[in-house]
Design an enzyme around this catalytic site. Structure first.
Site, PDB file in Angstrom:
ATOM      1  N   ASP A 241       0.851  -1.194   0.000  1.00 53.01           N
ATOM      2  CA  ASP A 241       0.000   0.000   0.000  1.00 53.01           C
ATOM      3  C   ASP A 241       0.884   1.240   0.000  1.00 53.01           C
ATOM      4  O   ASP A 241       1.985   1.219  -0.573  1.00 53.01           O
ATOM      5  CB  ASP A 241      -0.934  -0.064   1.230  1.00 53.01           C
ATOM      6  CG  ASP A 241      -2.274   0.612   0.981  1.00 53.01           C
ATOM      7  OD1 ASP A 241      -2.266   1.822   0.718  1.00 53.01           O
ATOM      8  OD2 ASP A 241      -3.305  -0.056   1.061  1.00 53.01           O
TER       9      ASP A 241
ATOM     10  N   HIS B  80      -3.745   6.009   3.429  1.00 45.76           N
ATOM     11  CA  HIS B  80      -4.427   4.803   2.945  1.00 45.76           C
ATOM     12  C   HIS B  80      -3.787   3.535   3.504  1.00 45.76           C
ATOM     13  O   HIS B  80      -4.484   2.624   3.970  1.00 45.76           O
ATOM     14  CB  HIS B  80      -4.385   4.825   1.413  1.00 45.76           C
ATOM     15  CG  HIS B  80      -5.242   3.806   0.735  1.00 45.76           C
ATOM     16  ND1 HIS B  80      -4.850   2.487   0.588  1.00 45.76           N
ATOM     17  CD2 HIS B  80      -6.455   3.903   0.141  1.00 45.76           C
ATOM     18  CE1 HIS B  80      -5.796   1.836  -0.073  1.00 45.76           C
ATOM     19  NE2 HIS B  80      -6.786   2.667  -0.346  1.00 45.76           N
TER      20      HIS B  80
ATOM     21  N   SER C 215     -11.055  -0.860  -0.966  1.00 45.86           N
ATOM     22  CA  SER C 215      -9.771  -0.839  -0.242  1.00 45.86           C
ATOM     23  C   SER C 215      -9.975  -1.123   1.232  1.00 45.86           C
ATOM     24  O   SER C 215      -9.082  -1.661   1.895  1.00 45.86           O
ATOM     25  CB  SER C 215      -9.115   0.542  -0.356  1.00 45.86           C
ATOM     26  OG  SER C 215      -8.320   0.633  -1.497  1.00 45.86           O
TER      27      SER C 215
END
Lengths: 82, 652
Positions: B32, B105, B434
């Site tokens: 990520d 994220h 996600s």
């Protein structure tokens, strides 16, 4: 455009590595040098892929693809977060 | 995350969950944007020594050293060579050339999968509670592959290679966009090698819904995860000058005065043709100052629209969905008082705006509400089947929580991600597949700890065949995009139910040989198979390879609408007994369409020992139907105590 370099992932058939090479990394390096004196290897892979990534021109990529032991020369893809 | 452990039943089932010592041994690798190691979600209190087989490392780089790792965050690597080769050297004043997460994220996904429990978590008081990952005792290894300019396949391959060598047990990838050909797709290639080594790989299905055939990451050795809602909402109401109320959602952190303010439509206070979208620099400050502005959703980021209104002097924003989003409401931590409303409410509000000579409005924020029903519902943005690459494999495999998920966040940027947002938060609430993917990654870690000998396919089978497709009141799972029942093309096998998955009774297992046979069924050449699977493998020309014989826990096919007559497909499947030593399971196949006939032979399977395998065939006959027709069914094997359910989905 033919001279513009972009990243390719080069997939090699490890079973076809000539006996002259003692280590796959040497074979990858030699394969790259055979089509380009200036191209730099970005990564050498040996676990999830047999091969390497490098910056190549389209012509160099085409030449590499035609060589013995090369399975595929694929342009790099860009992924996005979801 | 807060709420999802309760929503998934993890809080009530401690006696059923694997012992913490075994979860301690499981490592979840997350590819990520990196990790914010100072997040309390990576506190290692109470964790034992790093697993003895772990070969990973914490690499030093910009604002990151080995000292940032601990017994929770046991690995942190970054892969930027491919990115830099294309984009030029990383500007370390803009992003860290290290595993440090400047984006948020990666911290969010990693903490969702395996973050430690953190009491008193919230975002500005929203979604309060104890935030925890699905596998709180599992270890985290962060592999940073995504940078400001994207995630490059050469870096992804390098990271997957390292993760496999390092010794991760689960890989979580909340990204997509590769090639439709598996042998060209770096994620599919890396996942194949990982699966071969017993590593469970879960990937996000994509956010291209509700369009059909919009899936990413559909290789059968990948577990593909769609998104559903929780039973939690963040209501923020719009009250109009005519007294009418409309419900919306918001994570705005300030107070609202509750007084009616002048209300304008963005398209009427802009000279730009797309002024309704509140794009940067398109609003006329003279017409916006002190007013609430209604902006239409689309094109630019939702939070950016709020910033545009704020920069133009606006006092608030109503963000209205259009047909593209329907009634799906995604909450955002806007910089000014703002709320998002559905298409119907948006249309009604616009009617008022266009008909009243002096329209006014106010926005009232109600905080956090739980117990919202029905839930879960399939998120509109969640990508949908059919699987356009291999229609014989139903994708997504399942759905998991992916809407308004609170989890750890970077200290590098504010919750909106906007440069003008100077707020810093320990947790943020965001949405996407996600977010659903790492839920399944963490749950897979729990299953791996409970059943160390299970293959990745067995773990996926357990998660799929115990997933649910109906609410407790018997109603079928809903799709927010349509307001109707969702289908297996939307939710796959259904919504994940981890407690049931711990003890599924039977599993559909798969080996690398099965996947190679599948590639033969796709008519891959030896060269293509070698590219994907790193071996010389020649499909046997005398053998008939059927995609329908891949021992997958679901059933799907695409029928030819031009054939003029019925089409029959025969599936072969094998179930492995992972439950009690003995048991007799009876099959029940059902179809929701008169155009489908399903026969199962034999319809009873008796197991006499653990690990025993039994095969059966399913024959599906589809009547001639017009193109674009879909039909669904299901197959259940039950011994009266446990039920192993497979979805069936067919398209013409």
């Amino acid at each position: 455009q033919q001279q513009e370099r972009r990243t390719y992932i080069v997939h090699m058939a490890k079973s076809q590595m000539p006996a002259a090479f003692q280590h796959h990394a040497h074979w990858y390096d030699s394969s790259l040098k055979s089509v380009s004196g200036s191209a730099q290897m970005i990564y050498s892979y040996d676990t999830v892929v047999h091969g390497f990534s490098a910056r190549l021109t389209a012509e160099e990529a085409g030449s590499l693809e035609a060589r013995h032991g090369i399975l595929a020369v694929m342009p790099e893809l860009r992924y996005e977060l979801h | 995350t807060t709420r999802t452990p309760e929503f998934l039943g993890l809080d009530k089932s401690s006696s059923l969950l694997p012992a913490s010592e075994s979860v301690n041994e499981v490592v979840v690798g997350v590819l990520d944007t990196g990790v914010w190691p100072e997040s309390k979600s990576f506190d290692d209190t109470g964790l034992g020594a790093v697993p003895s087989g772990w070969r990973g490392a914490c690499e030093s780089g910009t604002n990151f050293t080995a000292a940032n790792c601990n017994r929770k965050l046991i690995g942190a690597r970054f892969f930027s060579k491919g990115y830099e080769a294309t984009m030029g050297p990383i500007d370390v004043s803009k992003e860290s050339k290290s595993a440090r997460d400047d984006d948020g994220h990666g911290t969010h996904t990693a903490s969702t999968a395996a973050g430690s429990a953190v009491d008193g978590a919230s975002l500005f008081g929203y979604a309060p509670g104890t935030a925890r990952g699905m596998a709180t005792r599992a270890r985290v290894a962060a592999y940073k592959v995504c940078w400001l300019g994207g995630c490059f396949s050469s870096d992804i391959l390098a990271a997957m290679e390292k993760a496999v060598v390092d010794g991760v047990n689960v890989l979580s990838l909340s990204l997509g966009g590769g090639s439709p050909d598996f042998y060209r797709d770096s994620v599919a290639i890396g996942a194949f090698a990982a699966a071969e080594k017993g590593i469970f790989v879960s990937c996000s299905a994509g956010n291209a819904g509700p369009s059909s055939m919009s899936l990413s990451n559909v290789a059968p050795w990948i577990t593909t995860v769609g998104a559903g809602t929780l039973d939690r909402d963040f209501p923020a109401y719009v009250t109009l000058g005519n007294g009418k109320n409309f419900s919306g959602v918001s994570l705005y952190s300030g107070n609202s005065k509750g007084t009616l303010l002048p209300f304008v439509y963005a398209g009427n206070v802009s000279n730009a043709t797309n002024g309704n979208l509140c794009m940067m620099g398109t609003l006329d400050p003279a017409k916006v100052k002190g007013k609430i502005v209604l902006c239409d959703r689309g094109v630019n980021a939702r939070v950016q629209k709020g910033s545009v209104v704020q920069l133009a002097g606006g006092a608030g924003m109503v963000l209205a969905n259009t047909a593209a989003n329907g009634e799906e409401l995604v909450a955002d931590a806007h910089l000014l008082p703002a709320t998002a409303v559905g298409e119907k409410s948006g249309d009604a509000i616009k009617m008022y705006l266009f008909s009243d000579p002096n329209p006014t409005a106010t926005i009232l924020f109600e905080g956090t509400k739980v117990g919202i029903q029905p839930s879960p519902v399939v998120a509109a943005f969640s990508s949908r089947g059919p699987n356009s690459i291999t229609p014989a494999v139903l994708k997504p495999d399942m759905i998991a929580p992916g809407v308004n998920i609170l989890a750890g966040w970077t200290g590098g940027i504010g919750p909106t991600g906007l440069a003008v947002d100077d707020r810093r938060v320990a947790f943020n609430i965001i949405s996407g597949t996600s977010m659903s993917c790492p839920h399944v990654s963490g749950l897979a870690a729990l299953l791996k700890a409970a059943h160390p000998d299970w293959s990745p396919a067995a773990i996926r089978s357990a998660l799929m065949t115990t997933a649910y497709v109906a609410y407790k009141n018997g109603g079928k799972l809903q799709d927010v995009a349509t307001g109707k029942d969702s289908t297996p093309f939307d939710h796959g096998a259904g919504h994940v139910d981890p407690v049931s998955a711990l003890n599924p009774g039977l599993v559909y297992d798969l080996t690398v040989e099965d996947y190679l046979g599948f590639l033969c069924g796709l008519n891959y050449t030896s060269s293509q198979i070698n590219t994907l699977a790193r071996r010389n493998y020649t499909c046997d020309p005398s053998k008939s390879y059927s995609l329908y014989d891949l021992n997958y826990p679901s059933f799907a096919a695409s029928f030819d609408s031009t054939s003029g007559g019925p089409t029959t497909i025969k599936y072969t499947r094998t179930l492995t007994n992972v439950g009690a030593a003995t048991g007799t399971y009876k099959a029940t196949a059902s179809s929701g369409s008169a155009g489908l006939k399903i026969a199962v032979v034999p319809d009873t399977l008796s197991f006499s020992k653990a690990g025993e395998k039994k095969s059966f065939t399913v024959t599906v006959t589809g009547s001639a139907m017009p193109a674009s027709t879909n039909a669904f069914g299901q197959l259940e094997w039950s011994d009266g105590k446990q039920t192993v359910r497979s979805p069936m989905a067919f398209s013409w």
